[in-house]
Design an enzyme around this catalytic site. Structure first.
Site, mmCIF file in Angstrom:
data_model
loop_
_atom_site.group_PDB
_atom_site.id
_atom_site.type_symbol
_atom_site.label_atom_id
_atom_site.label_comp_id
_atom_site.label_asym_id
_atom_site.label_seq_id
_atom_site.Cartn_x
_atom_site.Cartn_y
_atom_site.Cartn_z
ATOM 1 N N ARG A 185 59.439 25.988 36.424
ATOM 2 C CA ARG A 185 58.583 24.944 37.015
ATOM 3 C C ARG A 185 57.700 25.548 38.117
ATOM 4 O O ARG A 185 58.187 26.205 39.018
ATOM 5 C CB ARG A 185 59.436 23.813 37.600
ATOM 6 C CG ARG A 185 58.609 22.699 38.255
ATOM 7 C CD ARG A 185 58.605 22.809 39.761
ATOM 8 N NE ARG A 185 57.912 21.689 40.404
ATOM 9 C CZ ARG A 185 57.696 21.596 41.710
ATOM 10 N NH1 ARG A 185 58.133 22.534 42.524
ATOM 11 N NH2 ARG A 185 57.058 20.562 42.217
ATOM 12 N N THR A 231 58.340 23.251 51.985
ATOM 13 C CA THR A 231 57.314 24.286 51.956
ATOM 14 C C THR A 231 56.848 24.609 53.383
ATOM 15 O O THR A 231 56.888 23.744 54.246
ATOM 16 C CB THR A 231 56.125 23.711 51.150
ATOM 17 O OG1 THR A 231 56.617 23.376 49.863
ATOM 18 C CG2 THR A 231 54.972 24.678 51.040
#
Lengths: 323, 323
Positions: free
Chosen positions: A218, A190
């Site tokens: 998800r 991320t």
């Protein structure tokens, strides 16, 4: 705030600012993911590529801050630089889901009014962080998911790309390896940015491709306000990276703010309490970057490494990868 | 905990427990949504229908608690009763999106280990709360969205229904009116349950159809751990209902827990601080139900009414609708 104060900062081994005598006019802190990032697994060339891209992102954001721009603009443009690079698991470099497609999440929060926007499971938006910002500014909503979010981004005039844009050889090979059960999926990568601008406003932004081979649908912590991203001018701005499920169950980003607001902890103590104690105790791998209203900042993680860096109004810039 | 203690409770006009001398062995508190619910707009027949269904839900959950069952089972089965009724905006009675379909959200959290599960944008699962629980117990994830969540529920052997199951004349007419811009969309109607069981474990669950005529992909607070649902044995279990975006930006459910944990506030004071002060000040309509580790509870809201009720081990049961 406009005085030319001198920041005296010492970085500890985990990248936290330990001593700071004066407040900077502005500061920008970024991360490119935490995980098992080890020097022995990294070529010099790769290390240089990461460092160069982190510096480029810091420069893009700090240029805005230096010109009196907003922390919101700074974190948006900083994230775009990282999203446009194949090096990080966000935008261009997003990992593949179990179905072999790219589904991205992003969120942004404005510390001045607690406004926020986020998208999850988007497939066609070149810069998911711009979609998150459009949700915040041009819709009555906070979070849009899937095709609805892609359609909204298109209507907003954002740059839409073909699925092929998100193909990178490295991520595809990683996907194939996980599919063949040859290795664990990447849980990290991320990107995030937090900033304090010259008007005293805080902002936070996070963007990700999620986990390699993730189950269809998800959703991790990155698009969740309070988990992956949080900003409040009264406390701090936070962007998280790590094993998302642990960050969601522990409401990590808001918890750091709550520890400052309700318990009077400093930013560093609050962040350490959450990342080095609470999360570490339950195996919640990852880290956060955060900046408080006075320009103090922390880049703390409980993994081997975290791509990270900061730049302040005093011209200081540093990028780090390992512990 | 197994002593037969006597609970002495007085309910204030907004349904909070003001005086409580002894701790109950177990307690279950529910809501069926907060909003502009006024006596003058309600027929006696409708009022009786709501009250009867709230009592039925309380009985279903308390039967489990009385037999020594878990708070997790109690909130699950309680929510199922409400989801199976056309009266509430969840499951069977879910409102329609702008596209004229039903997209539901649900979440559940176990206060004993901070485990949690949630689904968003599901279209085919008869009881979305069972899908949220399956995500928690049978997947490594916390939140699944859209078709991925529907597929997971099918694989888990949950009851799948045709889209027609979710058709109710009342919600369809409401959809048509909003479409014709004749009235504002319903923002409320979520259902929720919180419970303390005889083992001292807390659990919280929330389920909703969202807002009438909501934008495709809009995710509210109900499936967000920390916003619409939160439970921690050390503090409290919370389920929220109201204008979701405000609840997300203010991380409402976790904020109540944080005020207890870090600032030492009582459950009632913490809930009032968030619902009656913070949210009211910014126009964040809605309310919450919550129970703490000692069996104290609150049902506080800043709207005209909230469908709500509680039942305790002492045999006390009460259902309320208006202020």
């Amino acid at each position: 705030m406009f005085l030319y104060l001198i920041v005296v900062g010492l970085l500890s081994c985990d990248g936290q600012m330990l001593v700071k005598d004066k407040n900077p006019d502005f500061i920008l802190v970024i991360h490119g993911g935490a995980g098992t990032i080890l020097k022995e697994n990294m070529t010099d060339e790769k290390e240089q590529q990461y460092e160069a891209k982190l510096r480029e992102a810091l420069k893009a954001g700090s240029k805005i801050l230096k010109n009196g721009g907003s922390s919101l603009d700074a974190v948006t443009e900083t994230i775009c630089v990282l999203e446009d690079s194949p090096l990080f698991n966000a935008g261009k470099g997003a990992v593949f889901t179990a179905e072999g497609v790219n589904e991205m999440d992003a969120s942004i929060m404005d510390g001045s009014d607690l406004n926020a926007g986020a998208v999850t499971g988007v497939r066609s938006i070149k810069n998911p962080i711009r979609a998150a910002r459009a949700v915040m500014e041009n819709s009555p909503h906070v979070l849009l998911s899937g095709a609805g979010a892609d359609t909204f981004a298109l209507q907003q005039g954002l740059t839409i790309v073909e699925p092929e844009y998100f193909f990178t050889k490295r991520r595809w090979e990683s996907y194939q390896k996980v599919k063949a059960k040859k290795e664990q999926g990447e849980k990290h990568g991320t990107v995030g940015a937090v900033a304090l601008d010259m008007q005293g406003n805080l902002a936070a932004a996070t963007s990700t491709g999620g986990m390699t081979y993730k189950m269809k649908g998800r959703v991790g912590d990155s698009p969740i306000i309070g988990a992956g991203t949080y900003a409040d001018n009264n406390t701090c701005a936070v962007s998280a990276t790590g094993h998302g499920e642990f960050f969601m169950r522990n409401v990590v980003a808001y918890d750091i703010s709550a520890l400052m607001k309700y318990k009077g902890l400093s930013l560093t103590d609050a962040a350490d309490e959450v990342i080095q104690k609470k999360l570490k105790a339950i195996g919640g791998d990852g880290g956060i970057i955060a900046v408080d209203k006075d320009g103090n900042f922390t880049m703390t993680f409980n993994t081997a490494g975290m791509y990270r860096g900061f730049i302040s109004s005093e011209g200081e810039m540093e990028v780090l990868i390992f512990k």
